[in-house]
Enzyme design. Structure first.
Site, mmCIF file in Angstrom:
data_model
loop_
_atom_site.group_PDB
_atom_site.id
_atom_site.type_symbol
_atom_site.label_atom_id
_atom_site.label_comp_id
_atom_site.label_asym_id
_atom_site.label_seq_id
_atom_site.Cartn_x
_atom_site.Cartn_y
_atom_site.Cartn_z
ATOM 1 N N SER A 1 0.946 -1.165 -0.121
ATOM 2 C CA SER A 1 -0.136 -0.121 0.165
ATOM 3 C C SER A 1 0.821 1.325 0.074
ATOM 4 O O SER A 1 0.338 2.545 -0.287
ATOM 5 C CB SER A 1 -1.119 0.222 1.093
ATOM 6 O OG SER A 1 -1.993 -0.966 1.134
ATOM 7 N N LYS B 1 0.537 3.157 -3.041
ATOM 8 C CA LYS B 1 -0.801 3.832 -3.209
ATOM 9 C C LYS B 1 -0.574 5.538 -3.121
ATOM 10 O O LYS B 1 -0.763 6.340 -4.018
ATOM 11 C CB LYS B 1 -1.765 3.893 -2.106
ATOM 12 C CG LYS B 1 -2.451 2.549 -2.046
ATOM 13 C CD LYS B 1 -2.999 1.939 -0.989
ATOM 14 C CE LYS B 1 -3.906 0.775 -1.139
ATOM 15 N NZ LYS B 1 -4.594 0.383 0.246
ATOM 16 N N TYR C 1 -5.004 4.645 7.788
ATOM 17 C CA TYR C 1 -6.208 4.229 7.989
ATOM 18 C C TYR C 1 -7.072 4.642 8.845
ATOM 19 O O TYR C 1 -6.896 6.018 9.206
ATOM 20 C CB TYR C 1 -6.092 2.442 8.193
ATOM 21 C CG TYR C 1 -5.375 1.899 6.741
ATOM 22 C CD1 TYR C 1 -5.495 2.220 5.625
ATOM 23 C CD2 TYR C 1 -4.316 1.002 7.343
ATOM 24 C CE1 TYR C 1 -4.923 1.422 4.593
ATOM 25 C CE2 TYR C 1 -3.516 0.595 6.083
ATOM 26 C CZ TYR C 1 -3.693 0.815 5.036
ATOM 27 O OH TYR C 1 -2.928 0.128 4.025
ATOM 28 N N VAL D 1 1.224 -3.782 3.785
ATOM 29 C CA VAL D 1 1.185 -4.838 4.616
ATOM 30 C C VAL D 1 2.336 -5.841 4.406
ATOM 31 O O VAL D 1 2.451 -6.844 4.986
ATOM 32 C CB VAL D 1 -0.053 -5.795 4.197
ATOM 33 C CG1 VAL D 1 -1.397 -5.176 4.691
ATOM 34 C CG2 VAL D 1 -0.027 -6.148 2.780
ATOM 35 N N TYR E 1 -2.578 -2.957 -10.692
ATOM 36 C CA TYR E 1 -2.713 -2.474 -9.449
ATOM 37 C C TYR E 1 -1.845 -3.651 -8.497
ATOM 38 O O TYR E 1 -0.923 -3.472 -7.563
ATOM 39 C CB TYR E 1 -4.079 -2.215 -9.101
ATOM 40 C CG TYR E 1 -4.040 -2.135 -7.279
ATOM 41 C CD1 TYR E 1 -3.671 -0.998 -6.736
ATOM 42 C CD2 TYR E 1 -4.848 -3.098 -6.483
ATOM 43 C CE1 TYR E 1 -3.800 -0.752 -5.561
ATOM 44 C CE2 TYR E 1 -4.703 -2.884 -5.299
ATOM 45 C CZ TYR E 1 -4.343 -1.925 -4.789
ATOM 46 O OH TYR E 1 -4.455 -1.586 -3.132
#
Lengths: 605, 605
Positions: free
Chosen positions: B64, B67, B241, B259, B189
């Site tokens: 992530s 991102k 998050y 992760v 992705y």
């Protein structure tokens, strides 16, 4: 002269002056009376200069902007962990008056929504014989730099219509977030929201947050430095209700708005910004306030996440001991030794704020120096503005490690940093209040190392031992001894007075004198001369008035060379005069060379 | 020498090394193979120095963290408004894999949740013959400063189990957020998330964001400066998050976790920080990573919202034209005029980064100067590191306003700022590449104003007009003319060579010479002398070798004073020698006085 910044703000103000969008808050009658035409913009700098345009002195109620500041008081009264156990710091994604409490614990999501603000208000202690609202008024007053008072009619209006907030209060009581029945807390909260401020007040409140919690004008601390980031943190993530994410994205300034029409925004470390315009948008933020903040951020490049002027290294200048010497005259032999070995002394001048990232390159540079000839390292801290604990600790650890490498570290600082240096165990023997004192200490140590003896003359010199008479024959010296009067001065007496006519020159046989000039009413040392040296020869030669005072530091004996005698020497003993002139020229030339070396080092960047 | 910073990181690493809490990601088999013992910490500075401890060179998948960076590429490809119309920037308060799309529009809340990241990936253009993943690899490679590649087995594993993400992809297609069927976007992705990086890579990626988008080692621009704040903005509000609010509150560093066990954090303008430790907490963030970042922020005082080292004014030093003069020799009369009128020339030395808040105090100071004697103002920009458009515009407006007050503004800059100054309409006649050139320009203008004539000698001087011979009688001059040889030098020829023995001194009758020293292989001007002045007298008098080269700037004529002749003068014409020595001493004394004045000004702070 009109300031370009003032003109910019005038243009910005004019740009939005005709805009009439938005609606004045009307949930209580008192607020609906606000004049929708009021419009002010203020920018306050960290040194307390305030740019203002429009209705910046108009009083209005602070409303939700108080939530951010009172949160700081709760942190000071109760500590971070206690407050976090009662009130969260997560954006809720909901409107300001939502009854959003976390499942299970009943903790409000954050202190910027009403539930969190009421819970925060309930954390404020009654203390020092003051009730909660008095303490809040004092606290917010310190941010504003003036006493604030409650608008009683707005307060009564808030109180008489605050049913929803009462419901929130009882829910908080139900979950044990409030320790007592909510009535008093709610009244305090209504009063807190009804405090009157001006746009100028808000900008100075912002500047206080930008200035690590110290009001830039009064210099009074409004909030403990440790809690500034917490207050700004909740403003950054929760300050603009459910528009907070976009606000950080677009404007990038921690901010808080109030339904009175105010917005307070902060550029951390730099500026406080405030806008006042009562008509609100659908999210309850001042419509023109939002527009102005967006324009300000974009047009002045104020987004906090892309700072382009972050200082790099705190090191401003570095030079060695053959380039810059202490302001004292050394005998030619000592000067020559420093010319050869001066690289063993290094000076690193630090400036600005010392924090991890500005001291980190300094540590690397100092570690490199330890692999060179450097054995004496002076940190000149005179232009350091602030130093956080991290940076001072790192400096102390550096000292320990350099000492293990045989490098002695000295500090020169003007008093401000004494406590901090001592607190990390730096010996006060290594801390000096002037660069000259630190340099002298290093030069003396170095000269002793390389020559095995002190350079300082002991006892009284004979005439023939003085450099001025170096080329003289024994017969010359005998002549001089016969011709030239001697004179003594007690410690503290003045040999030469600035402004006087230079009708003589002195040659020191014993003792030390200091050359001083008066700067802003106090004496500043420009030179120190010891036995063997010539005093006052420059004015003597060029006929200008004395440029400095010369004062005996201890009992002094000297030979006097009167100008009339020196003039007559041209006819009486021209060869002797030539010898003297040549020595004087040589000495002044050597000093000029050294001065040019120093100028080059100081101009280096 | 061990670095105190390295030692601190070792202690920090040792503190958390025994911790085994958290659980390695196991939603795909490949990730569950990660070694839970791996643990690395890296801190990268803005100048590319990397402190590292532990498993900092171990490859793992970026997941992530990609991102945040790919969001920057989408902004570059499509522009801010287009991207904002497809993907929001509000924290969702939900878990990373929530299918949280806004009601009605179907826009994902932000680019840090999977829905937003997939939508972002779909915005990347195929361009320059490259498909999406190639462009993403190039883009992220520029942040890392090296080529990155996909871990194929992780990618296949992600792809074969990515059912939930496929569902999100089709929902995005349904709402028109994705313009085409999602299959290819999803594969891109999955590949993007499977790019292999090391902890060191992540720290340098962070340092690149801290450094306005330029990689600190390769100096390659990875992201347009304008989008750095947008990427950091979504990291700040949505990066961790539903723990983002508390993260900003406690850590205060925009960050993103993956992760794979990586966390990338940025102190804007200062540092990139990375931690790698695969075991995750219940929110999906690296357990040790969170602890380490919290400790780092607290123990090194890195919270971005309470910066204690923000620069104040960009002005580092200010002095006037009687204190610091251009490096050239002036005749005594011109020197005296500058001593009297030098306050009309002011130099303000600026440093560091020019932004609104550092230039603002400079504008105020300059406006004050306009009310004094100051008529020529030089901004010395040689140590300015960067200047944003706002600051350059404000400087240009200041020039216009000062010109209306009769103050001429000049700039001295080393080339870097030429384009910026020209772009705001500053005449190149007012921009100089050295401080000397700017000072000369002001001094000449001022001398012309106050004396009504140029100070420069015209034509060839007679011997008696040279200051050295000022005290000479007509008979002395006749003797000198008869005794001393004359010599001519063509433009560009060398009169004196550094290192040579000083067996003569020259007096210029016509033309100009430059005194130069060699610094780091290039020539640096230290003085310029014109007709009437004495060349090389210092080495001549004290017997030291020549310290500098002297080169004719134009055709030069001079009188030569051989050392042997001068020595013999003691016997032949002692009174004449005394006159010459006195003049030389007077001249050198005057220069020493001026040098001391300059040193005082440069030491001032």
């Amino acid at each position: 002269m009109p300031s370009p910044i003032q003109e910019y703000l005038q243009q910005l103000h004019a740009r939005y002056l005709p805009i009439t969008e938005g609606k004045v808050a009307d949930y209580i009658p008192e607020l609906s009376k606000a004049n929708p035409g009021h419009f002010g913009i203020c920018v306050a700098t960290r040194d307390g200069h305030v740019y203002e345009i429009g209705d910046t002195r108009q009083a209005f109620t602070i409303q939700s902007i108080s939530k951010a500041l009172v949160y700081g008081l709760a942190l000071e009264d109760r500590g971070e962990e206690h407050v976090l156990s009662r009130i969260g710091v997560e954006p809720s994604g909901e409107a300001f008056n939502a009854i959003s409490l976390k499942e299970g614990t009943g903790t409000p999501f954050n202190p910027m929504i009403n539930a969190g603000a009421i819970a925060t208000c309930g954390q404020i202690l009654k203390k020092d014989g003051k009730n909660r609202i008095q303490r809040i008024m004092d606290y917010l007053g310190a941010f504003a730099g003036r006493g604030l008072s409650v608008n009683e009619s707005v307060y009564r209006s808030e109180s008489s219509t605050g049913h929803r907030n009462r419901a929130i209060g009882w829910l908080l009581r139900n979950f044990g977030i409030l320790d007592e029945d909510p009535d008093e807390t709610l009244e305090t909260y209504f009063q807190q929201c009804s405090l009157e401020v001006t746009c100028r007040d808000l900008a100075l409140m912002g500047a206080t947050l930008a200035n690590q919690g110290v009001h830039p004008v009064t210099q009074q601390r409004a909030i403990a430095a440790d809690y500034v980031d917490n207050v700004l943190g909740v403003m950054a993530t929760c300050g603009m209700y459910d528009w907070s994410g976009e606000w950080v994205y677009r404007v990038g300034l921690p901010a808080k708005s109030g339904v009175g029409g105010g917005i307070l925004a902060v550029l951390p470390g730099q500026l406080g910004i405030a806008v006042f315009s009562p008509p609100l948008d659908s999210q309850g933020n001042s419509h023109r306030g939002i527009q102005v903040c967006m324009d300000l951020s974009r047009e002045l490049s104020l987004h906090m996440l892309n700072p382009t002027a972050t200082p790099r290294s705190a090191a401003r200048l570095a030079y060695h001991g053959a380039e810059v010497l202490a302001r004292r005259r050394l005998p030619p032999s000592a000067r020559e030794l420093l010319r050869r070995h001066g690289q063993c002394i290094r000076v690193i001048e630090l400036q600005g704020g010392l924090i991890f990232s500005t001291i980190e390159p300094v540590l690397r540079y100092a570690a490199e120096l330890a692999t060179t000839l450097c054995r004496h390292l002076i940190f000149d801290l005179r232009t350091v503005v602030s130093a956080n604990a991290v940076s001072v600790n790192l400096l102390a650890e550096l000292c320990t490690k350099l000492a293990q490498q045989g490098v002695r570290v000295l500090f020169c600082q003007p008093g401000r940093m004494l406590v901090a240096l001592r607190s990390v165990g730096i010996s006060l023997d290594h801390v000096f209040s002037t660069l000259d004192a630190a340099l002298e200490n290093c030069e003396d140590a170095l000269l002793l190392e390389v020559s095995g003896a002190s350079w300082r003359p002991r006892g009284r010199l004979e005439l023939g031992e003085c450099p001025l008479f170096r080329a003289c024959t024994a017969e010359d010296v005998a002549f001089l001894r016969q011709e030239l009067p001697e004179r003594g001065y007690g410690a503290g007496t003045t040999l030469i007075t600035a402004g006087h006519t230079a009708d003589e020159m002195l040659v020191l046989l014993k003792g030390t004198v200091e050359v001083r000039i008066r700067v802003d009413g106090s004496n500043q040392r420009v030179d120190v001369l010891t036995a063997g040296m010539t005093v006052g020869e420059m004015a003597f030669l060029d006929g200008s008035p004395r440029s400095a005072d010369v004062v005996a530091q201890e009992s002094v004996e000297c030979v006097v060379i009167p100008k009339a005698w020196f003039d007559a020497l041209t006819e009486r003993r021209p060869q002797l005069k030539i010898k003297l002139l040549q020595e004087m020229t040589r000495e002044i030339s050597a000093r000029l060379r050294q001065a040019n070396l120093e100028i080059s080092a100081l101009h280096r960047s």
